[in-house]
Design an enzyme around this catalytic site. Structure first.
Site, PDB file in Angstrom:
ATOM      1  CE  LYS A  55      -2.568   2.530   3.574  1.00  0.00           C
ATOM      2  NZ  LYS A  55      -1.428   3.215   4.206  1.00  0.00           N
ATOM      3  CG  ASN A  56       2.584   2.639   3.493  1.00  0.00           C
ATOM      4  OD1 ASN A  56       1.395   2.910   3.336  1.00  0.00           O
ATOM      5  ND2 ASN A  56       3.129   2.493   4.695  1.00  0.00           N
ATOM      6  CB  CYS A  99      -4.755   6.282  10.851  1.00  0.00           C
ATOM      7  SG  CYS A  99      -5.229   4.801   9.968  1.00  0.00           S
ATOM      8  NE  ARG A 146      -0.290  10.464  10.109  1.00  0.00           N
ATOM      9  CZ  ARG A 146      -0.632   9.367   9.441  1.00  0.00           C
ATOM     10  NH1 ARG A 146      -1.827   8.856   9.581  1.00  0.00           N
ATOM     11  NH2 ARG A 146       0.213   8.780   8.620  1.00  0.00           N
ATOM     12  N   PRO A 147       1.326  16.832  11.192  1.00  0.00           N
ATOM     13  CG  PRO A 147       3.138  17.953  12.157  1.00  0.00           C
ATOM     14  CD  PRO A 147       2.211  16.777  12.359  1.00  0.00           C
ATOM     15  CG  ASP A 207       6.255  20.735   9.770  1.00  0.00           C
ATOM     16  OD1 ASP A 207       5.625  19.683   9.975  1.00  0.00           O
ATOM     17  OD2 ASP A 207       7.395  20.939  10.232  1.00  0.00           O
ATOM     18  CG  ASP A 260       2.449   1.513   9.414  1.00  0.00           C
ATOM     19  OD1 ASP A 260       2.302   2.442  10.228  1.00  0.00           O
ATOM     20  OD2 ASP A 260       2.380   1.672   8.186  1.00  0.00           O
ATOM     21  CB  ILE A 297       6.659   7.151  14.540  1.00  0.00           C
ATOM     22  CG1 ILE A 297       7.864   6.218  14.377  1.00  0.00           C
ATOM     23  CG2 ILE A 297       6.399   7.999  13.305  1.00  0.00           C
ATOM     24  CD1 ILE A 297       9.045   6.741  13.664  1.00  0.00           C
ATOM     25  NE  ARG A 327      -7.453   4.808   5.161  1.00  0.00           N
ATOM     26  CZ  ARG A 327      -6.512   5.342   5.925  1.00  0.00           C
ATOM     27  NH1 ARG A 327      -6.658   5.366   7.218  1.00  0.00           N
ATOM     28  NH2 ARG A 327      -5.434   5.870   5.403  1.00  0.00           N
TER      29      ARG A 327
HETATM   30  C1  UD1 Z   1       4.206   6.867   6.297  1.00  0.00           C
HETATM   31  C2  UD1 Z   1       3.383   5.625   6.068  1.00  0.00           C
HETATM   32  C3  UD1 Z   1       2.740   5.171   7.370  1.00  0.00           C
HETATM   33  C4  UD1 Z   1       3.804   4.974   8.433  1.00  0.00           C
HETATM   34  C5  UD1 Z   1       4.682   6.211   8.550  1.00  0.00           C
HETATM   35  C6  UD1 Z   1       5.891   6.019   9.475  1.00  0.00           C
HETATM   36  C7  UD1 Z   1       2.647   5.932   3.785  1.00  0.00           C
HETATM   37  C8  UD1 Z   1       1.508   6.141   2.848  1.00  0.00           C
HETATM   38  N1  UD1 Z   1       2.351   5.939   5.088  1.00  0.00           N
HETATM   39  O1  UD1 Z   1       3.299   7.870   6.776  1.00  0.00           O
HETATM   40  O2  UD1 Z   1       2.078   3.934   7.115  1.00  0.00           O
HETATM   41  O3  UD1 Z   1       3.183   4.750   9.689  1.00  0.00           O
HETATM   42  O4  UD1 Z   1       5.211   6.582   7.260  1.00  0.00           O
HETATM   43  O5  UD1 Z   1       6.678   4.972   9.024  1.00  0.00           O
HETATM   44  O6  UD1 Z   1       3.772   5.691   3.376  1.00  0.00           O
HETATM   45  N2  UD1 Z   1       5.868  14.726  10.530  1.00  0.00           N
HETATM   46  C9  UD1 Z   1       5.931  16.070  10.782  1.00  0.00           C
HETATM   47  N3  UD1 Z   1       5.839  16.933   9.722  1.00  0.00           N
HETATM   48  C10 UD1 Z   1       5.705  16.493   8.440  1.00  0.00           C
HETATM   49  C11 UD1 Z   1       5.634  15.107   8.192  1.00  0.00           C
HETATM   50  C12 UD1 Z   1       5.715  14.232   9.268  1.00  0.00           C
HETATM   51  O7  UD1 Z   1       6.057  16.509  11.937  1.00  0.00           O
HETATM   52  O8  UD1 Z   1       5.630  17.318   7.521  1.00  0.00           O
HETATM   53  C13 UD1 Z   1       5.955  13.768  11.668  1.00  0.00           C
HETATM   54  C14 UD1 Z   1       4.667  12.965  11.831  1.00  0.00           C
HETATM   55  O9  UD1 Z   1       3.725  13.653  12.613  1.00  0.00           O
HETATM   56  C15 UD1 Z   1       5.168  11.698  12.498  1.00  0.00           C
HETATM   57  C16 UD1 Z   1       6.581  11.530  11.898  1.00  0.00           C
HETATM   58  O10 UD1 Z   1       6.920  12.793  11.340  1.00  0.00           O
HETATM   59  O11 UD1 Z   1       5.284  11.885  13.884  1.00  0.00           O
HETATM   60  C17 UD1 Z   1       6.670  10.471  10.824  1.00  0.00           C
HETATM   61  O12 UD1 Z   1       5.706  10.732   9.831  1.00  0.00           O
HETATM   62  P1  UD1 Z   1       5.930  10.333   8.311  1.00  0.00           P
HETATM   63  O13 UD1 Z   1       7.191   9.552   8.173  1.00  0.00           O
HETATM   64  O14 UD1 Z   1       5.768  11.567   7.482  1.00  0.00           O
HETATM   65  O15 UD1 Z   1       4.702   9.388   8.055  1.00  0.00           O
HETATM   66  P2  UD1 Z   1       3.745   9.398   6.803  1.00  0.00           P
HETATM   67  O16 UD1 Z   1       4.526   9.679   5.573  1.00  0.00           O
HETATM   68  O17 UD1 Z   1       2.528  10.174   7.093  1.00  0.00           O
END
Ligand code: UD1
Length: 422
Positions: free
Chosen positions: A23-24, A118, A123-124, A126, A309, A331, A401
């Protein structure tokens, strides 16, 4: 009334699982198809609800999308898309964030509400936005809608250091960089296998990328990318889910196409719990015939550490172990929404901050429970397979999902389960 899954637990699992495409990987790959001026074919795509939402987004942007022998064929839009993403699919999944960069390239602008997904805590986005700004994009929020605009000559390459190694932000910035003017360097990038998979696809379309899957990624932007056919990597979280279920129920299962290194520490934890893990030519075989033991404290982390996950599903597999285990998620704040369902099944667990603590030693019994998020929902299914008697699991929309048909997945391994109305 919404469907529910009934599970009659307590049977060992036996057989083989053919892992679907991850999926990812599939979700960013679908968004990346918009960067291509030729047709794209992705093989072995599971019909997940997030895939259906992605198809709606691509169609709204003018792509033609067809299912073809279990894969998806995507034809690029005939005219440049308008750049406004429909709120429904955007709010249905976090992965709508992957459309920012491709739509910026295709339309020069993009607007969308905040992506959904989820509820794992804040989940910002930025890091995605800061990187795009460094490449020249202008960002504004107008009444809760995010609006981005390219400079007149398009995005330009940049030297970007990510504040933390976000998987999604690394993918966004990779997609931005492959069509930007000039070179980009991403430092502090995430290293998950799905990022290397995205880079492999983009390279087959003609992109110039090196270092993807490591903390420093170099990209030389190209004016145009062609189409490509691609087989995404197998889903390591579905693999972890099936493996955790074998830990919980006992039995022996071959995970076809599973690459051990992609599961990393998950396999080590399952071995410590008393499972036998064997890598074969056809994939990975997981078995448990002896007692299940607690594994102490496990911390999730960025790849190759224990995948966040996988934490709820592996925890579910260890609920009846002798001795304590704890899973602490570094995380996300709210990873263990499944704790309530585990308690209803008689598990000896408690939540402590970001951790789920399993006191161990208990027996599980069937119960009526509700999935609150995708992996927590799958964890309830794993727990129900190990429980004595019947469970009923609501909230299947969350599970769908990430698992196209979880009843078929475990039914194929001899479990007794199915979907019923209400
Ligand atoms: C992806 C995966 C998800 C997995 C996660 C961590 C996909 C579609 N989803 O989610 O299944 O659980 O990686 O391995 O690939 N963060 C910020 N700012 C940002 C982006 C992220 O603060 O702009 C923080 C998030 O809140 C979180 C951490 O960084 O605490 C990791 O998030 P991230 O690696 O971005 O996860 P996703 O890409 O959303």
């Amino acid at each position: 009334m919404e469907d529910r899954l009934w599970v009659w637990g307590g049977r060992p699992l036996e057989g083989e699982v053919r892992l679907p495409a991850a999926k990812n990987s599939v979700l960013p790959l679908l968004a990346a198809s918009l960067l291509c001026s030729g047709p794209v074919v992705l093989h072995g795509v599971p019909p997940l609800s997030d895939v259906q939402q992605s198809i709606l987004l691509l169609q709204a942007l003018g792509c033609r999308v067809n299912w073809q022998n279990g894969g998806l064929a995507i034809q690029p839009p005939v005219q440049p898309p308008c750049g406004v993403l429909p709120a429904g699919p955007v709010r249905a999944m976090r992965s709508s964030v992957f459309y920012l960069a491709p739509v910026l390239h295709a339309a020069g602008r993009v607007s969308m509400p905040m992506p959904g997904g989820c509820d794992l805590g804040p989940r910002p986005i930025d890091i995605h936005l800061d990187g795009l700004v460094k490449m020249g994009a202008r960002v504004a929020w107008q009444q809760g809608v995010l609006c981005l605009e390219c400079p007149p000559r398009g995005l330009h390459g940049a030297d970007i250091t990510l504040r933390l190694p976000s998987v999604g932000a690394t993918e966004t910035l990779l997609m931005a960089a492959v069509r930007a003017h000039g070179p980009t360097v991403l430092r502090g990038a995430a290293c998950e296998p799905e990022i290397a998979d995205l880079a492999d696809f983009l390279r087959s379309c003609g992109a110039h990328i090196s270092g993807a899957g490591s903390p420093v990624v170099w990209v030389q932007g190209a004016d145009r990318l062609g189409g490509a056919e691609h087989t995404p990597i197998p889903d390591r979280i579905v693999a972890a889910t099936a493996a955790a279920a074998v830990a919980g129920t006992g039995g022996q299962v071959l995970l076809r196409r599973c690459r051990g290194e992609a599961l990393g520490q998950v396999l080590e934890v399952l071995r410590n719990a008393g499972c036998e893990v064997t890598l074969t030519q056809n994939g990975l075989c997981i078995a448990r015939s002896g007692p299940l033991q607690g594994v102490g404290r496990v911390y999730t982390g960025i790849y190759p550490a224990f995948a966040t996950d996988a934490a709820p599903v592996v925890a579910a597999g260890l609920l009846t172990a002798r001795g304590a285990s704890a899973f602490e998620d570094t995380i996300f704040e709210n990873r263990f929404s499944c704790a309530e369902g585990f308690l209803a099944m008689g598990a000896q667990v408690r939540r402590a901050g970001r951790a789920l603590e399993i006191l161990g030693g208990g027996r599980l019994h069937g119960a009526e429970v509700t999935a609150q998020d995708l992996r927590g929902g799958a964890a309830l299914v794993v727990a129900a397979l190990a429980a004595e008697g019947e469970s009923r699991i609501g909230g299947l929309c969350h599970i769908r999902r990430g698992y196209a048909d979880i009843a078929a997945l475990f039914g194929g391994l001899g479990a007794e389960l199915g979907v019923c109305a209400g």
